[in-house]
Every structure is written in structure tokens, then in C-alpha cells.
Design a protein around this motif. Structure first.
Motif, PDB file in Angstrom:
ATOM      1  N   GLU A 156       0.867  -1.170   0.000  1.00 30.68           N
ATOM      2  CA  GLU A 156       0.000   0.000   0.000  1.00 30.68           C
ATOM      3  C   GLU A 156       0.907   1.223   0.000  1.00 30.68           C
ATOM      4  O   GLU A 156       2.045   1.164   0.474  1.00 30.68           O
ATOM      5  N   TYR A 157       0.403   2.308  -0.539  1.00 26.49           N
ATOM      6  CA  TYR A 157       1.203   3.528  -0.710  1.00 26.49           C
ATOM      7  C   TYR A 157       0.500   4.710  -0.075  1.00 26.49           C
ATOM      8  O   TYR A 157      -0.719   4.756   0.010  1.00 26.49           O
ATOM      9  N   LYS A 158       1.303   5.667   0.380  1.00 24.73           N
ATOM     10  CA  LYS A 158       0.775   6.883   0.992  1.00 24.73           C
ATOM     11  C   LYS A 158       1.644   8.052   0.533  1.00 24.73           C
ATOM     12  O   LYS A 158       2.860   7.954   0.486  1.00 24.73           O
ATOM     13  N   THR A 159       1.004   9.160   0.209  1.00 24.15           N
ATOM     14  CA  THR A 159       1.705  10.369  -0.223  1.00 24.15           C
ATOM     15  C   THR A 159       1.407  11.490   0.767  1.00 24.15           C
ATOM     16  O   THR A 159       0.256  11.700   1.145  1.00 24.15           O
ATOM     17  N   LYS A 218       5.740   3.453   1.277  1.00 24.61           N
ATOM     18  CA  LYS A 218       5.076   2.175   1.021  1.00 24.61           C
ATOM     19  C   LYS A 218       5.244   1.290   2.250  1.00 24.61           C
ATOM     20  O   LYS A 218       6.163   1.460   3.060  1.00 24.61           O
ATOM     21  N   MET A 236       5.818   8.293  10.469  1.00 26.40           N
ATOM     22  CA  MET A 236       5.507   7.331   9.405  1.00 26.40           C
ATOM     23  C   MET A 236       6.353   6.064   9.558  1.00 26.40           C
ATOM     24  O   MET A 236       5.864   4.945   9.393  1.00 26.40           O
ATOM     25  N   TRP A 250       5.856   2.501   7.667  1.00 21.02           N
ATOM     26  CA  TRP A 250       5.983   3.039   6.315  1.00 21.02           C
ATOM     27  C   TRP A 250       7.451   3.248   5.973  1.00 21.02           C
ATOM     28  O   TRP A 250       8.226   3.701   6.806  1.00 21.02           O
TER      29      TRP A 250
END
Length: 65
Positions: A5-8, A62, A34, A39
Motif C-alpha cells: 500500500e502507498y501513501k503520499t 510504502k 511514518m 511506512w
């Protein structure tokens, strides 16, 4: 098969005439938060404003699902 999964996260710079300064305490704090949540930072880049100054810093993370 591994799934990710990805986070911006977007950080805004301050100081229009001073070249867009990044609050390093806020930046480091968010990166550490994070990391503590599992992350991994995979990319970090800035967006141009004018005369080489930065408008935003964008970080992409990620982690395994």
C-alpha cells in the motif's frame, strides 16, 4: 505475491520571498511518525515555485499490506 500500500504526504514551504523554507522539525517529526507506523520512504521530491525555490515537498511511502 507480496502486496503493497502507498501513501503520499505533501509539505508546504514557507516564505515566498525567502525561497521557500521547509520546517525541518515538522518534516523530521512526520517522517519518524511514518517510520514508526511501518511506512518506508521510497521517494521525496520538491515542486518548483520560481527562481529555483520550492513550493512543496512531496514524500511517497510504502508498506506491506
Amino acid at each position: 505475491m507480496e502486496q503493497w500500500e502507498y501513501k503520499t504526504i505533501k509539505f508546504f514551504t514557507k516564505g515566498f520571498f525567502t525561497g521557500g523554507k521547509l520546517d525541518l522539525n515538522e518534516f523530521d517529526g512526520e517522517l519518524n511518525t511514518m517510520g514508526a507506523q511501518g511506512w518506508e520512504l521510497i521517494s521525496c521530491f520538491d515542486t518548483s515555485q520560481h527562481q529555483g525555490s520550492s513550493k512543496e515537498v512531496i514524500c511517497v511511502f510504502k508498506r506491506k499490506k
